[in-house]
Write an enzyme that holds these catalytic residues in place. Structure first.
Site, PDB file in Angstrom:
ATOM      1  CB  SER A 190      -0.869   0.006   1.265  1.00  0.00           C
ATOM      2  OG  SER A 190      -1.509   1.252   1.408  1.00  0.00           O
ATOM      3  CE1 TYR A 203      -3.552  -2.339   5.063  1.00  0.00           C
ATOM      4  CE2 TYR A 203      -3.266  -0.005   4.555  1.00  0.00           C
ATOM      5  CZ  TYR A 203      -3.509  -1.304   4.134  1.00  0.00           C
ATOM      6  OH  TYR A 203      -3.700  -1.571   2.796  1.00  0.00           O
TER       7      TYR A 203
HETATM    8  N1  LIG Z   1      -8.753  -0.779  -1.458  1.00  0.00           N
HETATM    9  C1  LIG Z   1      -7.757   0.021  -1.172  1.00  0.00           C
HETATM   10  O1  LIG Z   1      -7.917   1.257  -1.104  1.00  0.00           O
HETATM   11  C2  LIG Z   1      -6.383  -0.542  -0.915  1.00  0.00           C
HETATM   12  C3  LIG Z   1      -5.300   0.356  -0.881  1.00  0.00           C
HETATM   13  C4  LIG Z   1      -4.036  -0.135  -0.656  1.00  0.00           C
HETATM   14  C5  LIG Z   1      -3.806  -1.489  -0.475  1.00  0.00           C
HETATM   15  N2  LIG Z   1      -4.882  -2.340  -0.503  1.00  0.00           N
HETATM   16  C6  LIG Z   1      -4.589  -3.767  -0.288  1.00  0.00           C
HETATM   17  O2  LIG Z   1      -5.179  -4.520  -1.327  1.00  0.00           O
HETATM   18  C7  LIG Z   1      -5.432  -5.850  -0.877  1.00  0.00           C
HETATM   19  C8  LIG Z   1      -6.834  -6.246  -1.294  1.00  0.00           C
HETATM   20  O3  LIG Z   1      -7.750  -5.369  -0.679  1.00  0.00           O
HETATM   21  P1  LIG Z   1      -9.114  -4.903  -1.374  1.00  0.00           P
HETATM   22  O4  LIG Z   1      -9.131  -3.425  -1.350  1.00  0.00           O
HETATM   23  O5  LIG Z   1      -9.313  -5.588  -2.642  1.00  0.00           O
HETATM   24  O6  LIG Z   1     -10.164  -5.356  -0.262  1.00  0.00           O
HETATM   25  P2  LIG Z   1     -11.277  -6.498  -0.250  1.00  0.00           P
HETATM   26  O7  LIG Z   1     -12.204  -6.338  -1.389  1.00  0.00           O
HETATM   27  O8  LIG Z   1     -11.813  -6.478   1.147  1.00  0.00           O
HETATM   28  O9  LIG Z   1     -10.439  -7.821  -0.490  1.00  0.00           O
HETATM   29  C9  LIG Z   1      -9.740  -8.472   0.519  1.00  0.00           C
HETATM   30  C10 LIG Z   1      -9.530  -9.898   0.072  1.00  0.00           C
HETATM   31  O10 LIG Z   1      -8.750 -10.560   1.074  1.00  0.00           O
HETATM   32  C11 LIG Z   1      -9.399 -11.785   1.392  1.00  0.00           C
HETATM   33  N3  LIG Z   1      -9.105 -12.143   2.773  1.00  0.00           N
HETATM   34  C12 LIG Z   1      -9.257 -11.399   3.890  1.00  0.00           C
HETATM   35  N4  LIG Z   1      -8.916 -12.119   4.974  1.00  0.00           N
HETATM   36  C13 LIG Z   1      -8.541 -13.344   4.521  1.00  0.00           C
HETATM   37  C14 LIG Z   1      -8.087 -14.522   5.139  1.00  0.00           C
HETATM   38  N5  LIG Z   1      -7.958 -14.603   6.462  1.00  0.00           N
HETATM   39  N6  LIG Z   1      -7.791 -15.598   4.374  1.00  0.00           N
HETATM   40  C15 LIG Z   1      -7.938 -15.539   3.032  1.00  0.00           C
HETATM   41  N7  LIG Z   1      -8.358 -14.456   2.382  1.00  0.00           N
HETATM   42  C16 LIG Z   1      -8.657 -13.366   3.124  1.00  0.00           C
HETATM   43  C17 LIG Z   1     -10.878 -11.524   1.165  1.00  0.00           C
HETATM   44  O11 LIG Z   1     -11.560 -12.733   0.838  1.00  0.00           O
HETATM   45  P3  LIG Z   1     -12.526 -13.549   1.811  1.00  0.00           P
HETATM   46  O12 LIG Z   1     -13.245 -12.578   2.677  1.00  0.00           O
HETATM   47  O13 LIG Z   1     -13.427 -14.303   0.863  1.00  0.00           O
HETATM   48  O14 LIG Z   1     -11.595 -14.454   2.558  1.00  0.00           O
HETATM   49  C18 LIG Z   1     -10.845 -10.642  -0.071  1.00  0.00           C
HETATM   50  O15 LIG Z   1     -10.803 -11.441  -1.228  1.00  0.00           O
HETATM   51  C19 LIG Z   1      -5.183  -5.840   0.628  1.00  0.00           C
HETATM   52  O16 LIG Z   1      -3.926  -6.411   0.890  1.00  0.00           O
HETATM   53  C20 LIG Z   1      -5.182  -4.363   0.978  1.00  0.00           C
HETATM   54  O17 LIG Z   1      -4.366  -4.088   2.099  1.00  0.00           O
HETATM   55  C21 LIG Z   1      -6.154  -1.905  -0.718  1.00  0.00           C
END
Ligand SMILES: NC(=O)c1ccc[n+]([C@@H]2O[C@H](COP(=O)([O-])OP(=O)(O)OC[C@H]3O[C@@H](n4cnc5c(N)ncnc54)[C@H](OP(=O)(O)O)[C@@H]3O)[C@@H](O)[C@H]2O)c1
Length: 321
Positions: A190, A203
């Protein structure tokens, strides 16, 4: 014009062009260049890529774009029903480039570290190989620094750092045995891991920590490619499940109406980073991308962040500016 004058103009011109690019692009300059002149995503056709956190958001969008170009996939997350639906969508996107057997749905809780070896063996048994591991599963956080219970620090690190490190170590040991093939470890970090942002102390620390782990890996193992992808605010549901200051609590807010990059655009930039094995990339809409670029120059970042203050930084982060 003397040689020194010419040199001075060239240097000023160089920085001026960079400043303009920082203002108009939605990612770092190297990544933007590679979207036009680097290897296309289609160069990964036939490779086996394992994406964790594939059931929603960035992971889901990435899987869809890879499927479109015929990349064989292992898709993991806890919600199996969403993974099955995603597989169908992938086959549609692939338009004949992939068959049912080219996508392995592998439900998995990444926190179940004792099972990582077994999951890895299943992938190798199924495809006979793995080319790229994409550690994408993760959760964010919203909480004031002084309120955070140490159990939250532990839980967040368990998910965003230790599960990633453990699975990556298994993959690295496998990649090191291969001859004539370079394995590739990719992780969704991130911009919060490049510079601190307010109200997400654990985080920020976790994403900085994973960056440090992966930079050490790159230094030690030159035979393996390591990519760190750092998104800014992206339009996903990730605030729903974000950690707070209290264990077991979820933030439960929506990102609707906020100024955020679409998951689809993020996925194209992410896939380009993977195809070109870029070491570090980031993306975000203005002014996030500008600020992310500035963080590469600590002196400049200090002045800008001091001038903005934490409330402006938070508004930018929450897509309100
Ligand atoms: N959105 C943003 O603004 C942003 C910015 C910077 C970085 N990120 C990073 O991007 C990545 C994805 O985030 P996102 O924004 O796409 O959010 P999201 O839609 O909430 O996706 C998170 C994913 O992680 C999975 N997950 C969570 N806990 C888990 C576990 N214990 N075991 C296996 N899978 C798990 C969830 O699947 P299940 O619930 O089905 O397990 C889901 O597929 C993360 O690492 C986040 O830190 C996001």
């Amino acid at each position: 014009m003397t040689f020194l004058e010419l040199l001075f103009i060239l240097i000023i011109g160089y920085y001026f062009i960079y400043l303009i690019l920082w203002l108009i692009l939605d990612c770092n300059v190297e990544l933007w260049y590679n979207t036009y002149f680097g290897l296309p995503i289609s160069s990964m056709r036939g490779q086996v890529v394992w994406v964790t956190g594939a059931s929603s958001g960035i992971g889901r969008a990435l899987v869809l774009i890879l499927a479109k170009y015929g990349v064989r996939l292992v898709i993991s997350a806890r919600r199996e029903n969403l993974l099955e639906l995603l597989k169908k969508d992938c086959l549609e996107q692939a338009n004949g480039l992939l068959s049912e057997d080219d996508i392995l749905v592998m439900p998995m809780d990444v926190l179940n570290i004792s099972q990582h070896e077994a999951y890895f063996d299943r992938v190798i048994k199924y495809f006979g190989r793995l080319d790229v591991l994409v550690n994408n599963a993760g959760r964010s956080q919203r909480a004031s620094w002084e309120e955070i219970k140490v159990q939250v620090d532990r839980d967040l690190f368990e998910l965003d750092v230790f599960s990633v490190v453990n699975l990556s170590r298994i993959a690295v040991r496998y990649f090191l045995q291969l001859r004539n093939v370079r394995g590739h470890i990719v992780t969704t970090s991130s911009i919060a891991g490049l510079c601190p942002v307010p109200f997400s102390a654990t985080y920020c620390a976790a994403k900085s920590a994973i960056n440090a782990y992966l930079n050490s890996l790159r230094l030690e193992q030159s035979g393996i490619d390591v990519s760190i992808f750092c998104p800014g605010p992206i339009a996903t549901d990730f605030l729903q499940e974000a950690f707070t200051a209290v264990p077991e609590e979820m933030y439960g807010k929506s990102t609707k109406g906020q100024k955020r990059m679409s998951a689809e655009r993020c996925a194209i930039l992410f896939a380009t980073t993977i195809a070109n094995k870029l070491e570090l990339s980031w993306c975000g809409l203005f002014p996030v991308n500008f600020l992310a670029n500035a963080t590469r120059y600590p002196g400049l970042a200090k002045i800008i962040f001091k001038f903005m203050g934490k409330s402006t930084m938070n508004k930018i982060r929450e897509g309100k500016l």
